[in-house]
Design a protein around this motif. Structure first.
Motif, PDB file in Angstrom:
ATOM      1  N   VAL A  71       0.727   2.812 -11.915  1.00  0.00           N
ATOM      2  CA  VAL A  71       1.541   2.347 -10.789  1.00  0.00           C
ATOM      3  C   VAL A  71       2.613   1.377 -11.259  1.00  0.00           C
ATOM      4  O   VAL A  71       3.792   1.496 -10.890  1.00  0.00           O
ATOM      5  CB  VAL A  71       0.639   1.694  -9.724  1.00  0.00           C
ATOM      6  N   ARG A  77       0.817  -1.221   0.000  1.00  0.00           N
ATOM      7  CA  ARG A  77       0.000   0.000   0.000  1.00  0.00           C
ATOM      8  C   ARG A  77       0.847   1.267   0.000  1.00  0.00           C
ATOM      9  O   ARG A  77       0.586   2.199  -0.765  1.00  0.00           O
ATOM     10  CB  ARG A  77      -0.948  -0.002   1.196  1.00  0.00           C
ATOM     11  N   SER A  78       1.861   1.337   0.851  1.00  0.00           N
ATOM     12  CA  SER A  78       2.659   2.559   0.917  1.00  0.00           C
ATOM     13  C   SER A  78       3.398   2.793  -0.398  1.00  0.00           C
ATOM     14  O   SER A  78       3.564   3.948  -0.833  1.00  0.00           O
ATOM     15  CB  SER A  78       3.650   2.487   2.078  1.00  0.00           C
ATOM     16  N   GLN A  79       3.831   1.725  -1.039  1.00  0.00           N
ATOM     17  CA  GLN A  79       4.502   1.871  -2.339  1.00  0.00           C
ATOM     18  C   GLN A  79       3.533   2.388  -3.398  1.00  0.00           C
ATOM     19  O   GLN A  79       3.870   3.274  -4.199  1.00  0.00           O
ATOM     20  CB  GLN A  79       5.094   0.532  -2.759  1.00  0.00           C
ATOM     21  N   ARG A 113      11.256   3.110 -11.627  1.00  0.00           N
ATOM     22  CA  ARG A 113      12.013   3.478 -10.421  1.00  0.00           C
ATOM     23  C   ARG A 113      12.614   2.254  -9.712  1.00  0.00           C
ATOM     24  O   ARG A 113      13.200   2.404  -8.644  1.00  0.00           O
ATOM     25  CB  ARG A 113      11.094   4.232  -9.450  1.00  0.00           C
ATOM     26  N   ASP A 116       0.316   9.441  -8.660  1.00  0.00           N
ATOM     27  CA  ASP A 116       0.116  10.889  -8.612  1.00  0.00           C
ATOM     28  C   ASP A 116      -1.313  11.226  -9.025  1.00  0.00           C
ATOM     29  O   ASP A 116      -1.784  10.794 -10.080  1.00  0.00           O
ATOM     30  CB  ASP A 116       1.100  11.585  -9.560  1.00  0.00           C
ATOM     31  N   VAL A 150      11.036  -0.126  -8.092  1.00  0.00           N
ATOM     32  CA  VAL A 150      10.371  -0.236  -6.802  1.00  0.00           C
ATOM     33  C   VAL A 150       9.595  -1.550  -6.758  1.00  0.00           C
ATOM     34  O   VAL A 150       9.036  -1.983  -7.757  1.00  0.00           O
ATOM     35  CB  VAL A 150       9.420   0.956  -6.582  1.00  0.00           C
ATOM     36  N   GLU A 191       0.852   4.174  -2.900  1.00  0.00           N
ATOM     37  CA  GLU A 191       0.551   5.575  -2.599  1.00  0.00           C
ATOM     38  C   GLU A 191       1.673   6.495  -3.079  1.00  0.00           C
ATOM     39  O   GLU A 191       1.402   7.587  -3.605  1.00  0.00           O
ATOM     40  CB  GLU A 191       0.327   5.736  -1.096  1.00  0.00           C
ATOM     41  N   ASP A 192       2.915   6.067  -2.915  1.00  0.00           N
ATOM     42  CA  ASP A 192       4.044   6.884  -3.347  1.00  0.00           C
ATOM     43  C   ASP A 192       4.127   6.995  -4.871  1.00  0.00           C
ATOM     44  O   ASP A 192       4.589   8.015  -5.408  1.00  0.00           O
ATOM     45  CB  ASP A 192       5.356   6.295  -2.816  1.00  0.00           C
ATOM     46  N   LEU A 193       3.701   5.955  -5.565  1.00  0.00           N
ATOM     47  CA  LEU A 193       3.853   5.905  -7.020  1.00  0.00           C
ATOM     48  C   LEU A 193       2.687   6.543  -7.782  1.00  0.00           C
ATOM     49  O   LEU A 193       2.835   6.879  -8.961  1.00  0.00           O
ATOM     50  CB  LEU A 193       3.983   4.439  -7.470  1.00  0.00           C
TER      51      LEU A 193
END
Length: 329
Positions: free
Chosen positions: A313, A6-8, A320, A14, A322, A10-12
């Protein structure tokens, strides 16, 4: 196979990019190029919840995916969100599974992005006053998304709990840098609002015609198994837009009580649904025709939007480097 938490996600993801990406996906859907069948759901009646499967293919995004999503409205006010989901992404050329994503963050973001896209198409250009009805995840996402498409300077937040509304107002003021305040009721939030974002599980309508200012654009995304967010008088007067007619008018819980109830009661007919987002984008249906016209976007959630978000995503994660890679062999 790429795995993202989830945190990944959210970061990816925009928000502004997502709003833009939903436009071709919705155009694909209305033109018949995308495949986004009605969701199927296993009901959990004692909790008013369900587990739904939502497959979709969007050629403009180059993505084939399916979302498994639970909606348990009684999670509201607990540490668990009302919506929780996983998304599986497949290679559209071979059918090979390529990614597994947390879908909870995607659901929150793409729902708000769809509402923001509707505001871009239907709200008045100078709309600056936003009413946010609800205090959960979608309320926060909608405030953020609406500020990306209209010059919002004043946000009013209302919910069942004034303390929660005040806490969200403080959070949004820090996040968005605009004036935000909690108000004690839905009528006060809607008084003078240019845009109203309803994000509740209310049993009784939180949008009522007598509370509305001429020209307001309304977005309604709440799941309301025993009620609706928007009263029949508002629906009857408004120019109504949906993701797709098929999804919005499907039998509940796939469709929307906000539309099905006034149809059942003879307040409107199914033909009252004016346009799909994709039709507005293509210009095959007109949008707002006057400054005082009330417009309404009723969302039930379609897989084409999840597919567009998942593509963003996955592409960002690959660029990146990720996420974790696992082998299914």
């Amino acid at each position: 196979m790429l795995v993202l938490g989830r945190s990944q996600v959210e970061d990816l993801l925009d928000m502004e990019t997502l709003i833009d990406a939903l436009a071709p996906a919705m155009a694909d859907l209305s033109a018949g190029r995308a495949s986004s069948p009605d969701r199927v759901a296993a009901l959990v009646p004692e909790r008013d919840g369900f587990l739904a499967a939502m497959p979709g293919f969007v050629p403009s995004a180059g993505v084939l995916m399916s979302k498994l999503v639970t909606l348990f409205p009684h999670n509201s006010g607990t540490p668990l969100p009302t919506h929780q989901a996983l998304i599986m992404v497949f290679d559209p050329d071979t059918g090979e599974p390529t990614a597994m994503l947390d879908g909870t963050a995607i659901t929150a973001a793409r729902t708000a992005a769809g509402s923001a896209l509707s505001a871009r198409l239907l709200a008045r250009e100078g709309a600056s006053v936003l009413a946010v009805l609800g205090t959960g995840v979608q309320a926060r996402s909608h405030a953020e998304a609406m500020c990306r498409v209209r010059p919002i300077t004043d946000i009013r937040v209302a919910g069942r709990d004034l303390g929660k509304a005040a806490a969200l107002a403080d959070e949004l003021a820090d996040l968005l840098g605009v004036g935000v305040r909690a108000v004690p009721g839905y009528a006060q939030a809607l008084d003078g609002a240019d845009i109203a974002a309803a994000t509740t599980h209310a049993q009784e309508p939180v949008i009522r015609r007598s509370w509305l200012t001429p020209g307001v654009h309304i977005t309604s995304v709440g799941f309301n198994p025993e009620g609706r967010e928007v009263d029949g008088a508002t629906v009857a007067e408004a120019l109504v837009c949906v993701e797709t007619r098929q999804a919005a008018l499907a039998p509940f819980p796939a469709g929307s009580n906000d539309l099905l109830t006034p149809i059942r009661d003879g307040v409107i007919t199914a033909e009252h649904v004016h346009a799909e987002l994709g039709e507005l984008l293509a210009g095959s249906k007109p949008g707002r025709t006057s400054a005082d016209q009330i417009t309404l976007y009723k969302s039930v959630g379609v897989a084409a939007q999840d597919a567009a978000a998942a593509a963003l995503v996955v592409n960002a994660a690959r660029e990146r480097s990720v996420g974790s890679e696992i082998s299914l062999g």
